[in-house]
Design an enzyme around this catalytic site. Structure first.
Site, mmCIF file in Angstrom:
data_model
loop_
_atom_site.group_PDB
_atom_site.id
_atom_site.type_symbol
_atom_site.label_atom_id
_atom_site.label_comp_id
_atom_site.label_asym_id
_atom_site.label_seq_id
_atom_site.Cartn_x
_atom_site.Cartn_y
_atom_site.Cartn_z
ATOM 1 N N GLY A 94 -2.836 16.227 -4.160
ATOM 2 C CA GLY A 94 -3.353 16.457 -2.806
ATOM 3 C C GLY A 94 -4.139 15.240 -2.384
ATOM 4 N N CYS B 127 -4.557 10.716 0.814
ATOM 5 C CA CYS B 127 -3.607 9.587 0.796
ATOM 6 C C CYS B 127 -2.194 9.964 0.396
ATOM 7 C CB CYS B 127 -4.110 8.500 -0.148
ATOM 8 S SG CYS B 127 -5.487 7.586 0.525
ATOM 9 N N LYS C 209 0.822 -1.214 0.000
ATOM 10 C CA LYS C 209 0.000 0.000 0.000
ATOM 11 C C LYS C 209 0.858 1.266 0.000
ATOM 12 C CE LYS C 209 -3.294 2.953 0.829
ATOM 13 N NZ LYS C 209 -4.501 3.229 0.120
HETATM 14 C C1 UDX Z 1 -5.062 7.805 -4.226
HETATM 15 C C2 UDX Z 1 -4.679 6.464 -4.876
HETATM 16 O O1 UDX Z 1 -4.858 6.581 -6.300
HETATM 17 C C3 UDX Z 1 -5.519 5.345 -4.307
HETATM 18 O O2 UDX Z 1 -5.103 4.107 -4.861
HETATM 19 C C4 UDX Z 1 -5.342 5.324 -2.783
HETATM 20 O O3 UDX Z 1 -6.169 4.344 -2.215
HETATM 21 C C5 UDX Z 1 -5.671 6.684 -2.181
HETATM 22 O O4 UDX Z 1 -4.883 7.700 -2.818
HETATM 23 P P1 UDX Z 1 -7.046 9.564 -4.403
HETATM 24 O O5 UDX Z 1 -6.309 10.357 -3.382
HETATM 25 O O6 UDX Z 1 -8.511 9.369 -4.222
HETATM 26 O O7 UDX Z 1 -6.414 8.100 -4.548
HETATM 27 O O8 UDX Z 1 -6.865 10.318 -5.813
HETATM 28 P P2 UDX Z 1 -6.042 10.135 -7.166
HETATM 29 O O9 UDX Z 1 -7.000 10.066 -8.277
HETATM 30 O O10 UDX Z 1 -5.039 9.071 -7.080
HETATM 31 O O11 UDX Z 1 -5.336 11.581 -7.260
HETATM 32 C C6 UDX Z 1 -4.465 12.043 -6.245
HETATM 33 C C7 UDX Z 1 -3.937 13.412 -6.573
HETATM 34 O O12 UDX Z 1 -3.000 13.352 -7.644
HETATM 35 C C8 UDX Z 1 -4.972 14.447 -7.022
HETATM 36 O O13 UDX Z 1 -4.702 15.687 -6.388
HETATM 37 C C9 UDX Z 1 -4.782 14.547 -8.513
HETATM 38 O O14 UDX Z 1 -5.144 15.816 -9.014
HETATM 39 C C10 UDX Z 1 -3.308 14.318 -8.635
HETATM 40 N N1 UDX Z 1 -2.900 13.763 -9.938
HETATM 41 C C11 UDX Z 1 -3.292 12.516 -10.307
HETATM 42 C C12 UDX Z 1 -2.086 14.518 -10.791
HETATM 43 O O15 UDX Z 1 -1.726 15.655 -10.476
HETATM 44 N N2 UDX Z 1 -1.708 13.973 -11.989
HETATM 45 C C13 UDX Z 1 -2.073 12.730 -12.387
HETATM 46 O O16 UDX Z 1 -1.678 12.311 -13.477
HETATM 47 C C14 UDX Z 1 -2.903 11.978 -11.520
#
Ligand code: UDX
Length: 437
Positions: A258, A261, A205
């Site tokens: 952000g 997680c 994880k």
């Molecule tokens: C994440 C993990 O993907 C998930 O597996 C875990 O269980 C929890 O953390 P989450 O926080 O819900 O999930 O969002 P995610 O869609 O992964 O995006 C996280 C952040 O990264 C967002 O702020 C998003 O804007 C940013 N991001 C994501 C980018 O800046 N660029 C990308 O290409 C993808």
């Protein structure tokens, strides 16, 4: 999903946040009776009355559809009576030292009675070694409780789909009935199941989230170099992503990651390594790049507007990503404070996250619509890529403004369309006719 049985093992779920509620609703949909427990009496009363406390696509519908199998209580009694597997989905927020705060997990462990027929199934993200120490506590107290690590990988905004169609299910256990029982619960999803030891499951994880965060910081740095050299990061990511070994996902440059997680888990892994005597250099850089990325927007604004004192800046989107009302570690928090620190007046609009944002952001004007946020503004910063911002009438928007600057923090708007409408358009890592920044 291959089958939905109405005769499946009942489970308990302790903690009714994002992970707990989605897990509860998902297993109810697969046919289990689910006994949900939370110490927040108001939340439980709301859930009993059919009120879902978080905004997550499809979740309220799933809970309503399987209401008869979902039971909510502030008391562990019914869960212990009916279920053998108790999923733990309580918060593990960061402490000041960067370690995970395990007080809620310890409270759950402490509340367990002696029992040979129950197991705790850990969904909350915990440092490697937590399971081992909980197993030791159970053994010392002669409780007989079993322990399984079953980390959650769902993403906010697509959590229900992620539960029902996981890339994999990771089950770490010490080789007894409990691991098999968790595997049986997940069997209908037809997902690859990784059976392993508890510590490795815990590390999967943390390592997965740290890797994804690294991928984002990497592409953000490439974007910054693209700005200096005239390359276009969108084209670069497209070309890179077709390499099977790299893949196209998590290569979107922007104004930083952000959420609940990534920031927490990257710090927790760095801290965990440090506590065990290893200096995880790469993660230091991942975190620093992310912090700087949020702040680079200020320089882009200053490049065009000069001093920001007295300037009206409209932020479109506040949530850390679209399709959620979650504001935890959202880039908008840093941005709105930095802008105010630089003397700007900030107006903001988010289609869903306003209520959450009001708890965290001070001194800004909350607008009821994007059109109202931008009217009279010197510049717009697109912070969250909500689909409705693609529908914005760009020509009307720029007409209503005092200035003409649009900083697209998510490379979301078509640059040609924005410039044709009359905007001075700046993106992240894409060529600017106004020179490098
Ligand atoms: C994440 C993990 O993907 C998930 O597996 C875990 O269980 C929890 O953390 P989450 O926080 O819900 O999930 O969002 P995610 O869609 O992964 O995006 C996280 C952040 O990264 C967002 O702020 C998003 O804007 C940013 N991001 C994501 C980018 O800046 N660029 C990308 O290409 C993808």
């Amino acid at each position: 999903m291959s089958s939905v049985s109405s005769n499946r093992a009942p489970i308990g779920v302790i903690g009714t946040g994002y992970v707990g509620l989605v897990t509860a609703a998902g297993f109810a949909a697969l046919g289990s009776d689910v006994y949900c427990v939370d110490i927040d009496a108001e939340k439980i009363a709301g859930l009993r009355a059919g009120r879902v406390p978080i905004w997550e696509p499809g979740l309220a519908e799933l809970i309503a559809e399987h209401r008869e199998r979902l039971h909510f209580s502030t008391d562990l009694g019914a869960a212990l009576e009916h279920a053998r597997l108790l999923f733990v989905a309580v918060g593990t927020p960061p402490t000041y030292s960067g370690d995970a705060d395990l007080s809620a997990v310890h409270a759950v462990v402490g509340a367990m009675p002696p029992s040979d027929r129950h197991a705790l199934v850990m969904k909350s993200t915990v440092p490697v070694g937590t399971g081992e120490s909980i197993e030791r506590v159970f053994a010392e107290q002669g409780k007989g409780f079993r322990y399984v690590s079953c980390p959650e990988f769902l993403k906010e905004g697509s959590a229900v789909k992620d539960f029902l169609e996981p890339d994999r299910v990771v089950i770490g256990d010490s080789g007894d009935w409990a691991g098999d029982a968790v595997e049986a619960l997940y069997a209908p999803l037809d997902a690859p199941i990784v059976r392993t030891d508890v510590k490795s499951a815990e590390m999967v994880k943390l390592a997965s989230n740290a890797f994804l965060a690294t991928k984002i910081s990497f592409i953000n740095e490439i974007a910054n170099v693209c700005e200096e050299t005239g390359a276009d990061v969108v084209e670069v990511a497209r070309g890179m992503g077709l390499d099977d070994r790299i893949g196209p996902k998590f290569l979107q440059a922007g104004i930083g990651f952000g959420g609940s997680c990534f920031p927490k888990d990257v710090t927790a892994l760095k801290q965990l390594a440090g506590n065990s005597g290893y200096h995880f250099q790469l993660l230091n850089a991942v975190i620093e790049v992310n912090e700087l990325q949020k702040r680079r927007v200020i320089a882009k604004l200053q490049k065009h507007l000069g001093s920001l004192v007295g300037k009206e800046i409209a932020l479109l989107g506040l949530a850390f990503k679209p399709n959620t009302d979650d504001m935890r570690e959202a880039s908008s928090l840093v941005l709105s404070s930095r802008l105010q620190g630089a003397g700007a007046r900030v107006r903001v609009y988010d289609p869903v996250a306003e209520e959450e944002a009001r708890k965290l952001i001070r001194g800004v004007v909350f607008a009821p619509a994007a059109t109202e946020a931008v009217a009279g503004a010197d510049a717009i910063v697109l912070v969250t890529e909500w689909p409705e911002f693609r529908e914005l009438d760009l020509a009307a928007a720029v007409q209503s403004m005092r200035g003409t600057l649009l900083v697209d923090g998510r490379n979301f708007i078509d640059p040609e369309a924005a410039r044709a409408a009359g905007f001075v358009y700046e993106a992240i890592g894409r060529p600017s006719p106004h020179g490098a920044r």
